[in-house]
Write a protein that holds these residues in place. Structure first.
Motif, mmCIF file in Angstrom:
data_model
loop_
_atom_site.group_PDB
_atom_site.id
_atom_site.type_symbol
_atom_site.label_atom_id
_atom_site.label_comp_id
_atom_site.label_asym_id
_atom_site.label_seq_id
_atom_site.Cartn_x
_atom_site.Cartn_y
_atom_site.Cartn_z
ATOM 1 N N SER A 191 38.749 41.202 36.881
ATOM 2 C CA SER A 191 38.308 40.666 35.590
ATOM 3 C C SER A 191 39.404 39.824 34.933
ATOM 4 O O SER A 191 39.259 39.403 33.785
ATOM 5 N N GLU A 192 40.493 39.580 35.660
ATOM 6 C CA GLU A 192 41.545 38.659 35.233
ATOM 7 C C GLU A 192 42.342 38.274 36.470
ATOM 8 O O GLU A 192 42.272 38.951 37.502
ATOM 9 N N THR A 240 31.620 43.952 43.973
ATOM 10 C CA THR A 240 31.531 44.810 42.789
ATOM 11 C C THR A 240 31.142 46.224 43.207
ATOM 12 O O THR A 240 30.156 46.798 42.726
ATOM 13 N N TRP A 289 29.218 48.544 33.170
ATOM 14 C CA TRP A 289 30.151 47.918 32.231
ATOM 15 C C TRP A 289 31.235 47.140 32.985
ATOM 16 O O TRP A 289 31.645 46.054 32.560
ATOM 17 N N TRP A 290 31.673 47.698 34.120
ATOM 18 C CA TRP A 290 32.698 47.030 34.939
ATOM 19 C C TRP A 290 32.120 45.800 35.616
ATOM 20 O O TRP A 290 32.750 44.735 35.649
ATOM 21 N N ASN A 325 29.775 43.929 34.567
ATOM 22 C CA ASN A 325 29.656 42.881 33.552
ATOM 23 C C ASN A 325 30.991 42.192 33.302
ATOM 24 O O ASN A 325 31.055 40.961 33.185
ATOM 25 N N GLU A 326 32.063 42.961 33.212
ATOM 26 C CA GLU A 326 33.394 42.372 33.003
ATOM 27 C C GLU A 326 33.763 41.444 34.161
ATOM 28 O O GLU A 326 34.273 40.333 33.948
ATOM 29 N N GLN A 339 31.545 38.237 34.105
ATOM 30 C CA GLN A 339 31.944 37.319 33.036
ATOM 31 C C GLN A 339 33.172 36.516 33.444
ATOM 32 O O GLN A 339 33.248 35.299 33.203
ATOM 33 N N TYR A 340 34.129 37.182 34.073
ATOM 34 C CA TYR A 340 35.321 36.476 34.532
ATOM 35 C C TYR A 340 34.985 35.511 35.669
ATOM 36 O O TYR A 340 35.387 34.341 35.652
#
Length: 422
Positions: free
Chosen positions: A253-254, A281, A298-299, A301-302, A305-306
């Motif tokens: 996610s980064e 994922t 939730w993970w 989605n993170e 998004q990234y």
């Protein structure tokens, strides 16, 4: 469709009568071992018609509820009903709505197969052919000098896939006798001669056997080889031409350029080169680690998004697990099992299945003599939530690890999608 979560005291006979279905139909679509045993918390897929799906939609500039109702062949009233508190005159960009519609989403799917037994793999592919765009045949590794070689016989799988209209991809991994080999990958990608050896040998196999492209699963690439990996991808795509380059990457996610697991994956560059990028994922909860959901929502989605901030969403697939993990709590010793096997183990243990809302994932606890176990797996509720992520971000589709693991609820739900063929 309906999702029915079993309550204490209910029987399969009562549920079948409620939905005017046969017990046999409910058993088949949910992979149940017995008509006489169900447990509280068990989520059942009820294949009643007509099929109205609540599709997740992110509002874009210029959208109105009237336009959305027309686009999805529904009504403003139906949209308001599924989104309590919604003022139909006031919607805004970035708002997430659930849209009830009979219009099927389009999706590209890829299933991984490991042909330890070609006959068992062929049986699975035949049964799922209409639901698969691609099949990635996990049969190849490579030498220290970059030469690809066959680990498992793949000829019949490739031939049958092509006949069934499922595009086979040659899957190659830096896998040696026991695990992924970081040094093997790093040394080959750093050496122009070894890179060319790998590309040339891959192209020979692709052309000789009739593959539609290559799927890469190169893991734990040393972060220092990040640019070398990008160069390899550019060279491989040039050799493939119109054939598919499919690249699997670990989820993040980064950007963590020095991280030993994800550091070598430059999402932006990989997305620019590859035809499809499949973000893994899966395995947030992993063998030997603490009991955790395998793919918490939730993970996911993170990560999405990234990923979509760097890669065209129409090139992106995300991974769905067809498995769960069973942790022995005392030492986190972990066993894998199919999602259907996990469900039926809960029934056999006569336990109660709980559901973690933030993770959108079922789990349960049972005891083996004096040993406590915790199992996280997937069911129709968690799959529906994951497909909503695909719809919400307009992703290309989904990968499944792996097709030999029974997951009847997933395939029943996917029947309501239009699976694109190439």
């Amino acid at each position: 469709m309906t999702i029915h979560v079993v309550q204490s005291g209910e029987s399969l006979w009562q549920i079948a009568n409620q939905y005017q279905l046969t017990i046999a139909t409910i058993m088949e679509v949910n992979g149940l071992p017995s008509a006489n045993e169900i447990i509280p918390g068990l989520a059942l897929y009820i294949p009643n018609v007509p099929f109205i799906q609540n599709r997740a939609y992110m509002v874009k500039a210029g959208d109105t509820t009237w336009l959305l109702a027309n686009r999805f062949n529904t009504t403003i009233g139906a949209i308001v009903k599924e989104n309590p508190g919604l003022d139909p005159a006031v919607i805004y960009a970035g708002q997430i709505l659930m849209i009830p519609t009979a219009i099927r989403p389009q999706i590209e799917t890829l299933g991984f197969v490991i042909p330890y037994s070609q006959e068992s793999v062929l049986t699975v592919i035949r049964s799922l052919a209409n639901l698969l765009t691609y099949v990635a045949v996990v049969s190849y590794s490579f030498t220290a000098e970059g030469y690809a070689y066959v680990l498992l016989d793949d000829k019949e799988v490739v031939r049958e896939s092509n006949q069934l209209g499922v595009t086979p991809l040659l899957m190659i991994r830096n896998f040696t006798s026991e695990d992924f080999d970081a040094e093997l990958a790093g040394n080959v990608f750093a050496n122009p001669v070894y890179r060319r050896n790998l590309i040339d040998s891959l192209m020979r196999f692709v052309n000789e056997k009739g593959y539609g492209g290559v799927s890469l699963d190169i893991e734990f690439i040393p972060p220092a080889r990040r640019e070398d990996f990008n160069t390899f991808l550019q060279e491989l795509k040039a050799a493939l031409g119109s054939l598919i380059l499919h690249v699997n990457v670990h989820a993040k996610s980064e950007d963590l350029p020095t991280n030993r697991i994800v550091g070598a994956y430059d999402y932006q560059q990989i997305g620019a080169i590859a035809d499809i990028v499949a973000v893994m994922t899966i395995d947030y909860g992993y063998p030997g680690g603490p009991p955790d959901p395998v793919a918490p929502l939730w993970w996911m989605n993170e990560v999405v998004q990234y990923a979509t901030s760097l890669i065209n969403s129409r090139k992106l697939q995300i991974a769905f697990p067809l498995y769960g993990y069973d942790w022995r709590v005392s030492d986190n010793n972990t066993a894998g099992l199919s999602v259907n096997g996990a469900q039926n183990q809960a029934i056999a243990a006569n336990t109660v299945i709980a559901y973690n809302q933030p993770a959108a994932t079922p789990w349960y606890r049972y005891w083996d003599e004096t040993e406590e176990h915790i199992v996280w797996f997937e069911d129709i509720r968690s799959y529906q939530a994951k497909y909503n992520v695909v719809d919400l971000y307009q992703l290309l589709g989904v990968t499944y690890w792996q097709l030999n693991l029974p997951a009847p609820q997933n395939w029943a739900y996917l029947n309501h999608y239009t699976v694109t063929k190439i």
